[in-house]
Design a protein around this motif. Sequence first.
Motif, PDB file in Angstrom:
ATOM      1  N   TRP A 120       4.551  -1.285  -3.040  1.00  0.00           N
ATOM      2  CA  TRP A 120       3.952  -0.127  -2.560  1.00  0.00           C
ATOM      3  C   TRP A 120       3.642   0.827  -4.047  1.00  0.00           C
ATOM      4  O   TRP A 120       4.757   1.066  -4.517  1.00  0.00           O
ATOM      5  CB  TRP A 120       4.847   0.647  -1.461  1.00  0.00           C
ATOM      6  CG  TRP A 120       5.329  -0.402  -0.314  1.00  0.00           C
ATOM      7  CD1 TRP A 120       6.359  -0.976  -0.340  1.00  0.00           C
ATOM      8  CD2 TRP A 120       4.227  -0.677   0.956  1.00  0.00           C
ATOM      9  NE1 TRP A 120       6.445  -1.746   0.735  1.00  0.00           N
ATOM     10  CE2 TRP A 120       5.308  -1.539   1.377  1.00  0.00           C
ATOM     11  CE3 TRP A 120       3.284  -0.182   1.072  1.00  0.00           C
ATOM     12  CZ2 TRP A 120       5.064  -1.992   2.716  1.00  0.00           C
ATOM     13  CZ3 TRP A 120       2.796  -0.664   2.793  1.00  0.00           C
ATOM     14  CH2 TRP A 120       3.604  -1.610   3.270  1.00  0.00           C
ATOM     15  N   SER A 142      -2.635   5.796  -1.290  1.00  0.00           N
ATOM     16  CA  SER A 142      -2.701   4.511  -0.517  1.00  0.00           C
ATOM     17  C   SER A 142      -1.594   4.086   0.579  1.00  0.00           C
ATOM     18  O   SER A 142      -0.506   4.003  -0.170  1.00  0.00           O
ATOM     19  CB  SER A 142      -3.346   3.222  -1.358  1.00  0.00           C
ATOM     20  OG  SER A 142      -3.247   1.920  -0.513  1.00  0.00           O
ATOM     21  N   TRP A 143      -1.813   3.596   1.390  1.00  0.00           N
ATOM     22  CA  TRP A 143      -0.761   3.226   2.457  1.00  0.00           C
ATOM     23  C   TRP A 143      -0.651   1.800   2.586  1.00  0.00           C
ATOM     24  O   TRP A 143       0.204   1.282   3.149  1.00  0.00           O
ATOM     25  CB  TRP A 143      -0.904   4.017   3.746  1.00  0.00           C
ATOM     26  CG  TRP A 143      -1.142   5.309   3.737  1.00  0.00           C
ATOM     27  CD1 TRP A 143      -2.105   6.031   3.736  1.00  0.00           C
ATOM     28  CD2 TRP A 143      -0.019   6.569   3.573  1.00  0.00           C
ATOM     29  NE1 TRP A 143      -1.994   7.402   3.553  1.00  0.00           N
ATOM     30  CE2 TRP A 143      -0.623   7.573   3.569  1.00  0.00           C
ATOM     31  CE3 TRP A 143       1.396   6.511   3.389  1.00  0.00           C
ATOM     32  CZ2 TRP A 143       0.143   8.813   3.342  1.00  0.00           C
ATOM     33  CZ3 TRP A 143       2.150   7.445   3.198  1.00  0.00           C
ATOM     34  CH2 TRP A 143       1.574   8.536   3.248  1.00  0.00           C
ATOM     35  N   LYS A 144      -1.397   0.991   1.899  1.00  0.00           N
ATOM     36  CA  LYS A 144      -1.249  -0.395   1.769  1.00  0.00           C
ATOM     37  C   LYS A 144      -0.644  -1.065   0.779  1.00  0.00           C
ATOM     38  O   LYS A 144      -0.674  -0.365  -0.386  1.00  0.00           O
ATOM     39  CB  LYS A 144      -2.923  -0.964   1.889  1.00  0.00           C
ATOM     40  CG  LYS A 144      -3.632  -0.437   3.297  1.00  0.00           C
ATOM     41  CD  LYS A 144      -5.066  -1.018   3.283  1.00  0.00           C
ATOM     42  CE  LYS A 144      -5.695  -0.730   4.469  1.00  0.00           C
ATOM     43  NZ  LYS A 144      -7.301  -1.365   4.355  1.00  0.00           N
ATOM     44  N   PRO A 145       0.028  -2.109   0.917  1.00  0.00           N
ATOM     45  CA  PRO A 145       0.484  -2.751  -0.375  1.00  0.00           C
ATOM     46  C   PRO A 145      -0.257  -3.018  -1.329  1.00  0.00           C
ATOM     47  O   PRO A 145      -1.168  -3.652  -0.950  1.00  0.00           O
ATOM     48  CB  PRO A 145       1.468  -3.934   0.516  1.00  0.00           C
ATOM     49  CG  PRO A 145       0.487  -4.162   1.723  1.00  0.00           C
ATOM     50  CD  PRO A 145      -0.158  -2.914   1.923  1.00  0.00           C
ATOM     51  N   ARG A 198       6.684  -7.056  -0.289  1.00  0.00           N
ATOM     52  CA  ARG A 198       5.688  -6.025  -0.286  1.00  0.00           C
ATOM     53  C   ARG A 198       5.810  -5.143  -1.549  1.00  0.00           C
ATOM     54  O   ARG A 198       7.041  -4.550  -1.576  1.00  0.00           O
ATOM     55  CB  ARG A 198       5.074  -5.492   0.752  1.00  0.00           C
ATOM     56  CG  ARG A 198       4.754  -6.560   2.041  1.00  0.00           C
ATOM     57  CD  ARG A 198       4.572  -6.099   3.316  1.00  0.00           C
ATOM     58  NE  ARG A 198       4.102  -6.896   4.299  1.00  0.00           N
ATOM     59  CZ  ARG A 198       3.156  -7.227   4.901  1.00  0.00           C
ATOM     60  NH1 ARG A 198       1.972  -6.479   4.547  1.00  0.00           N
ATOM     61  NH2 ARG A 198       3.005  -8.301   5.717  1.00  0.00           N
ATOM     62  N   ARG A 213      10.725  -1.359  10.847  1.00  0.00           N
ATOM     63  CA  ARG A 213       9.585  -1.940  10.172  1.00  0.00           C
ATOM     64  C   ARG A 213       9.108  -0.788   9.007  1.00  0.00           C
ATOM     65  O   ARG A 213       7.792  -1.010   8.762  1.00  0.00           O
ATOM     66  CB  ARG A 213       8.623  -2.633  10.963  1.00  0.00           C
ATOM     67  CG  ARG A 213       9.145  -3.614  12.003  1.00  0.00           C
ATOM     68  CD  ARG A 213       8.239  -4.482  13.013  1.00  0.00           C
ATOM     69  NE  ARG A 213       7.755  -3.360  13.909  1.00  0.00           N
ATOM     70  CZ  ARG A 213       6.828  -3.623  14.871  1.00  0.00           C
ATOM     71  NH1 ARG A 213       5.901  -4.760  14.669  1.00  0.00           N
ATOM     72  NH2 ARG A 213       6.303  -2.856  15.347  1.00  0.00           N
ATOM     73  N   PHE A 237       5.649   4.211   4.768  1.00  0.00           N
ATOM     74  CA  PHE A 237       4.978   3.084   4.351  1.00  0.00           C
ATOM     75  C   PHE A 237       5.266   2.046   5.638  1.00  0.00           C
ATOM     76  O   PHE A 237       6.430   1.792   6.176  1.00  0.00           O
ATOM     77  CB  PHE A 237       5.188   2.190   3.037  1.00  0.00           C
ATOM     78  CG  PHE A 237       4.888   3.109   1.870  1.00  0.00           C
ATOM     79  CD1 PHE A 237       3.726   3.215   1.299  1.00  0.00           C
ATOM     80  CD2 PHE A 237       5.722   3.918   1.350  1.00  0.00           C
ATOM     81  CE1 PHE A 237       3.668   4.007   0.151  1.00  0.00           C
ATOM     82  CE2 PHE A 237       5.726   4.649   0.358  1.00  0.00           C
ATOM     83  CZ  PHE A 237       4.565   4.515  -0.454  1.00  0.00           C
ATOM     84  N   GLU A 238       4.149   1.348   6.118  1.00  0.00           N
ATOM     85  CA  GLU A 238       4.251   0.477   7.215  1.00  0.00           C
ATOM     86  C   GLU A 238       3.204  -0.663   6.809  1.00  0.00           C
ATOM     87  O   GLU A 238       2.213  -0.671   6.333  1.00  0.00           O
ATOM     88  CB  GLU A 238       4.205   1.246   8.773  1.00  0.00           C
ATOM     89  CG  GLU A 238       2.596   1.767   8.553  1.00  0.00           C
ATOM     90  CD  GLU A 238       2.656   2.672  10.089  1.00  0.00           C
ATOM     91  OE1 GLU A 238       2.134   1.892  10.942  1.00  0.00           O
ATOM     92  OE2 GLU A 238       2.644   3.893  10.007  1.00  0.00           O
ATOM     93  N   GLY A 239       3.601  -1.971   7.404  1.00  0.00           N
ATOM     94  CA  GLY A 239       2.979  -3.096   7.272  1.00  0.00           C
ATOM     95  C   GLY A 239       3.752  -4.187   7.438  1.00  0.00           C
ATOM     96  O   GLY A 239       3.020  -5.374   7.666  1.00  0.00           O
ATOM     97  N   HIS A 240       4.837  -4.286   7.271  1.00  0.00           N
ATOM     98  CA  HIS A 240       5.727  -5.458   7.609  1.00  0.00           C
ATOM     99  C   HIS A 240       5.794  -5.592   9.078  1.00  0.00           C
ATOM    100  O   HIS A 240       5.540  -4.986   9.977  1.00  0.00           O
ATOM    101  CB  HIS A 240       6.963  -5.055   7.096  1.00  0.00           C
ATOM    102  CG  HIS A 240       7.555  -5.296   5.726  1.00  0.00           C
ATOM    103  ND1 HIS A 240       7.291  -6.544   5.348  1.00  0.00           N
ATOM    104  CD2 HIS A 240       7.808  -4.388   4.693  1.00  0.00           C
ATOM    105  CE1 HIS A 240       7.684  -6.724   3.705  1.00  0.00           C
ATOM    106  NE2 HIS A 240       7.947  -5.074   3.587  1.00  0.00           N
ATOM    107  N   VAL A 266       1.504  -8.833  -1.935  1.00  0.00           N
ATOM    108  CA  VAL A 266       2.536  -9.335  -1.047  1.00  0.00           C
ATOM    109  C   VAL A 266       2.818 -10.838  -1.448  1.00  0.00           C
ATOM    110  O   VAL A 266       1.945 -11.426  -1.987  1.00  0.00           O
ATOM    111  CB  VAL A 266       1.552  -9.527   0.462  1.00  0.00           C
ATOM    112  CG1 VAL A 266       2.667 -10.088   1.299  1.00  0.00           C
ATOM    113  CG2 VAL A 266       1.346  -8.199   0.956  1.00  0.00           C
TER     114      VAL A 266
END
Length: 283
Positions: free
Chosen positions: A97, A103-106, A95, A50, A66-69, A109
């Motif tokens: 990026w 920033s580590w957030k997308p 997503r 992920r 990157f993580e978030g999925h 989405v």
Amino acid sequence: LTGGSDRKIHLYNPNTTSLIQKYEKGHGYEVLDIAVTHDNERIGSVGGDRLAFLWDVATAKSLRRFEGHGARINCVGFNEDASVMVTGSFDATVRFWDLKSNSWKPIQVLDEAKDSVTAVRVGGWEVITGSVDGHLRTYDLRMGTLVTDLVGHSITSVSLTTDVNGILVSTLDSQIRLFDKSTGTCLQTYAGSHKNTDFRVRSCVGGPGDAWVLTGSEDGKIVAYDLLEGREVAVVKGQHKEKVVSCVAFHPKGRQWVSAGVDGKNMFHSTFAHAISVGRCEY
């Protein structure tokens, strides 16, 4: 470039089949897709953990993570200036990026897919995605529009012709379809010796003048079709021990092409005229 269940990415010289570089100490599960920026300086990789990684080609160091999925990530791509990396996942989302910020957030989405997103292609202001829900979606980010085409079968692969006017789509009914990107019209269907009913098998357009459609097969064959006529022009057997050939790719300018299978081999080939493998590397 290849990635596999050993959680590593390998860079080979296709002329000598020698290993140039390894990209490791990143993914904790299998690597499912790789993309390269247009300047060939960075690599994006995604996998079953992920996570999405950004690598420096020369140093083999991981630059960003990157993580978030919410599930494994199936596909990855870059925009033209490599300022944004795009990922598609089993969690049915796409997503975006931002590679220029910290920033580590997308930054965006897309959640229109109803099932796993298996393929993503980025070109200009457009993002094209394929999903197991059987829909091909084209997002125009500049206009803020979405065009959805119902293919009717689970999509395993999406690729573009060199002039980006055609979209090649592989599906789990053992067929490959060429669509006109502007109208959604199916221009040609390719079906013959290749089998694709259970696994993600990728196809591509290539060769001189984009003359061929190339695909792997679940029974170990590699099959080529004439792009315009749809007829089968070549079948290569015995290269992957009748194991699934999951990925194929053409050299962007030459006649050479590469295949990769679940047998752990990457095969470098010459033209279809003789269907002779000119090199092999194993890992």
